[in-house]
Design a protein around this motif. Structure first.
Motif, short mmCIF file in Angstrom:
data_model
loop_
_atom_site.label_atom_id
_atom_site.label_comp_id
_atom_site.label_asym_id
_atom_site.label_seq_id
_atom_site.Cartn_x
_atom_site.Cartn_y
_atom_site.Cartn_z
N ARG A 3 -6.23 2.16 1.42
CA ARG A 3 -5.35 2.88 0.70
C ARG A 3 -5.09 2.58 -0.54
O ARG A 3 -5.08 1.22 -0.83
CB ARG A 3 -3.89 3.56 1.48
CG ARG A 3 -4.25 4.23 2.78
CD ARG A 3 -3.17 4.83 3.21
NE ARG A 3 -1.99 3.69 3.70
CZ ARG A 3 -2.08 3.27 4.79
NH1 ARG A 3 -2.75 3.53 5.66
NH2 ARG A 3 -1.01 2.46 4.86
N PRO A 4 -4.57 3.33 -1.49
CA PRO A 4 -3.95 2.84 -2.73
C PRO A 4 -2.94 1.68 -2.74
O PRO A 4 -2.16 1.75 -1.86
CB PRO A 4 -3.66 4.09 -3.72
CG PRO A 4 -4.32 5.10 -2.96
CD PRO A 4 -4.56 4.91 -1.41
N ARG A 44 -2.51 1.99 -8.13
CA ARG A 44 -4.25 2.12 -8.16
C ARG A 44 -4.87 2.14 -6.99
O ARG A 44 -4.40 2.12 -5.83
CB ARG A 44 -4.39 0.87 -8.85
CG ARG A 44 -4.02 0.57 -10.25
CD ARG A 44 -4.36 -0.95 -10.63
NE ARG A 44 -3.94 -1.22 -11.93
CZ ARG A 44 -4.06 -2.38 -12.28
NH1 ARG A 44 -4.91 -3.29 -11.79
NH2 ARG A 44 -3.69 -2.93 -13.62
N ARG A 45 -6.07 2.89 -7.22
CA ARG A 45 -7.13 2.92 -6.29
C ARG A 45 -7.40 1.70 -5.77
O ARG A 45 -7.82 0.85 -6.69
CB ARG A 45 -8.25 3.97 -6.41
CG ARG A 45 -7.67 5.33 -6.58
CD ARG A 45 -9.09 6.27 -7.04
NE ARG A 45 -8.79 7.77 -7.21
CZ ARG A 45 -8.93 8.55 -6.02
NH1 ARG A 45 -9.26 8.16 -4.79
NH2 ARG A 45 -8.40 9.81 -6.02
N ALA A 46 -7.79 1.64 -4.56
CA ALA A 46 -8.14 0.18 -3.75
C ALA A 46 -9.80 0.28 -3.91
O ALA A 46 -10.32 1.44 -3.99
CB ALA A 46 -7.98 -0.07 -2.71
N ARG A 89 0.80 -1.27 0.01
CA ARG A 89 0.01 0.16 -0.05
C ARG A 89 0.97 1.05 -0.18
O ARG A 89 1.82 1.17 0.59
CB ARG A 89 -0.70 0.03 1.31
CG ARG A 89 -1.95 -1.07 1.15
CD ARG A 89 -2.79 -0.80 2.33
NE ARG A 89 -4.05 -1.62 2.62
CZ ARG A 89 -4.75 -2.13 1.72
NH1 ARG A 89 -5.20 -0.97 0.93
NH2 ARG A 89 -5.91 -3.03 1.92
N ILE A 98 0.49 9.47 0.58
CA ILE A 98 -1.04 10.13 0.21
C ILE A 98 -0.57 11.69 0.16
O ILE A 98 -1.17 12.29 -0.54
CB ILE A 98 -1.87 9.74 1.17
CG1 ILE A 98 -2.13 7.89 1.17
CG2 ILE A 98 -3.25 10.17 0.88
CD1 ILE A 98 -2.33 7.66 -0.43
N ASP A 153 0.02 9.08 -14.77
CA ASP A 153 -0.15 8.38 -13.66
C ASP A 153 -0.96 7.01 -14.06
O ASP A 153 -1.49 6.45 -12.90
CB ASP A 153 -1.31 9.23 -12.79
CG ASP A 153 -2.45 9.80 -13.51
OD1 ASP A 153 -2.64 9.16 -14.57
OD2 ASP A 153 -3.32 10.59 -12.99
#
Length: 439
Positions: free
Chosen positions: A73-74, A65-67, A9, A15, A116
């Motif tokens: 968290r990503p 990647r976004r979870a 993560r 973040i 991104d």
């Protein structure tokens, strides 16, 4: 079917970096590896080197990647379509050459956003008349300064070969992510008392008190920055700085801070500005070192308030006193927690950009990394010089990135050319300040 990859993560500090990537320049870091013109590697050699070394640094073949909702968290996952050729670009500018041209190209690349939706780094083999350099740019979310230096060292011929991990690994399953997120929440609840204590220690690392909460004095160096940066490069023998630091009972970075503030004061005085103090933000790493396969961010900040005196010895003495007092903390980089909470709150309310473009907490930023003590080689070619790069958003017109390498201490003066059109004079003042301090 292969087993899914372990869950990696983004950290809370990662973040915070993503939150900060909302201003005039992207949150990029990097370096210029300068070769001797006669011994520079050819593109094929660099491509072969990257093809071998990058496969041994997992994060360079991953994307963030976004979870899914409720899964935390990503996460970092392997990019299945990764190809080294997509990450390496050749840049040739036959119309201009020398160190100046290389620095200008590197500044342009530093301020160019990275996509991104894939691995967040690029390498550029830059060839100009009389100079060849490999410019490596990576997004700050991929690594902090210590981690970035570990990546560069891992690319060198002298670095031992790291093991190659299976690639690509399937991303973690949603059920595993949800379970891991639940365990993280439980751990966070249990560690809440320690986190609160660390947060208060972080406020002390930030130097916050009733006396220090007054805004910094306004200067012409602190205005909303543009999308451009320009580089200047100043070097000094490392042994001279070490001797000076020991003579005064301080550190190498104390001497650098004294030189940086001395140079800034000279430029401000020529502009008719006479501040009483300058405040420099210095990053604090939560780790002494790291490996290229253990990246991410673990960094806080420590503002150092420096008296605006023209006497170098007095200024250095006060800097040493201030840094010694602020370094007495149980948790290094503890300021990341309260600062990250503030940044994320401002981001949610849509006020982050307004805040950083009008902040009155620091005048400038200075980063300092201890690099290799001997020269490195890439594909058999000696790296003569290593120039650190960092893009600082907000309203700080100039930033100083410091790196020791093979017996030389180098300072990259990274400035907005609109705010600091007299950058060459600033670099010359910095060189003169080092000379005075060494004498």
């Amino acid at each position: 079917m292969p087993e899914p990859a372990p869950i990696e993560r983004a950290t809370a500090t990662d973040i915070t970096v993503l939150v900060a990537d909302r201003t005039s320049v992207p949150m990029n870091i990097g370096a210029i590896l300068v070769f001797g013109d006669a011994t520079a590697p050819n593109p094929a050699a660099i491509r072969a080197l990257l093809a071998d070394r990058v496969t041994r640094i997992p994060r360079l073949r991953q994307t963030l990647r976004r979870a899914p909702f409720g899964c935390g968290r990503p996460i970092w996952v392997d990019a299945p379509d990764f190809q080294v050729d997509r990450q390496l670009e050749e840049v040739r500018r036959p119309e201009s050459g020398g160190d100046r041209a290389l620095l200008d190209i590197a500044a342009e690349l530093l301020c160019t956003p990275l996509p991104d939706d894939g691995p967040r780094w690029r390498a550029h083999l830059v060839t100009v008349p009389g100079c060849v350099g490999l410019v490596v740019i990576m997004h700050h979310v991929l690594a902090d300064g210590v981690g970035g230096l570990a990546v560069l060292s891992a690319l060198a011929d002298e670095s031992p070969a790291l093991p190659i991990r299976d690639f690509p690994r399937p991303p973690p399953r949603r059920l595993a992510l949800a379970a891991d997120a639940t365990r993280e929440k439980i751990r966070a609840f249990r560690s809440l008392p320690a986190d609160i204590r660390r947060g208060f220690i972080g406020l002390r690392e930030l130097g916050l008190s009733w006396a220090s909460m007054r805004p910094i004095e306004r200067t012409s160096l602190n205005r909303r920055t543009s999308r451009r940066r320009r580089l200047a490069w100043v070097t000094v023998p490392l042994d001279d700085i070490v001797t000076t630091a020991h003579r005064h009972g301080g550190t190498v970075n104390d001497v650098v801070l004294a030189a940086v503030t001395g140079a800034l004061l000279h430029v401000l005085h020529t502009r008719g500005e006479w501040p009483d103090r300058l405040v420099v933000s210095v990053p604090v790493s939560g780790r002494r070192g790291t490996a290229a396969n253990e990246l991410g961010n673990d960094t806080g900040v420590r503002p150092i308030s420096v008296p605006a005196t023209g006497d170098d010895s007095t200024r250095l003495t006060e800097i040493i006193t201030a840094t010694k007092a602020s370094s007495r903390t149980r948790w290094r980089a503890s300021s990341a927690a309260p600062l990250g909470a503030l940044f994320r709150m401002l981001h949610r309310t849509g006020l982050f950009r307004l805040f950083v473009e009008h902040q009155r907490m620091v005048h400038t930023f200075e980063t300092n990394l201890r690099g290799p003590t001997v020269a490195l080689h890439l594909a058999g070619s000696r790296v003569e010089t290593m120039v650190p790069l960092v893009a600082t958003p907000g309203n700080t017109g100039v930033t100083f990135a410091v790196l020791s390498y093979a017996g030389t201490l180098g300072v990259a003066v990274i400035a907005d050319p609109v705010i600091v059109p007299d950058q060459d004079a600033l670099a010359e003042s910095l060189s003169t300040a080092f000379e005075r301090l060494v004498r």
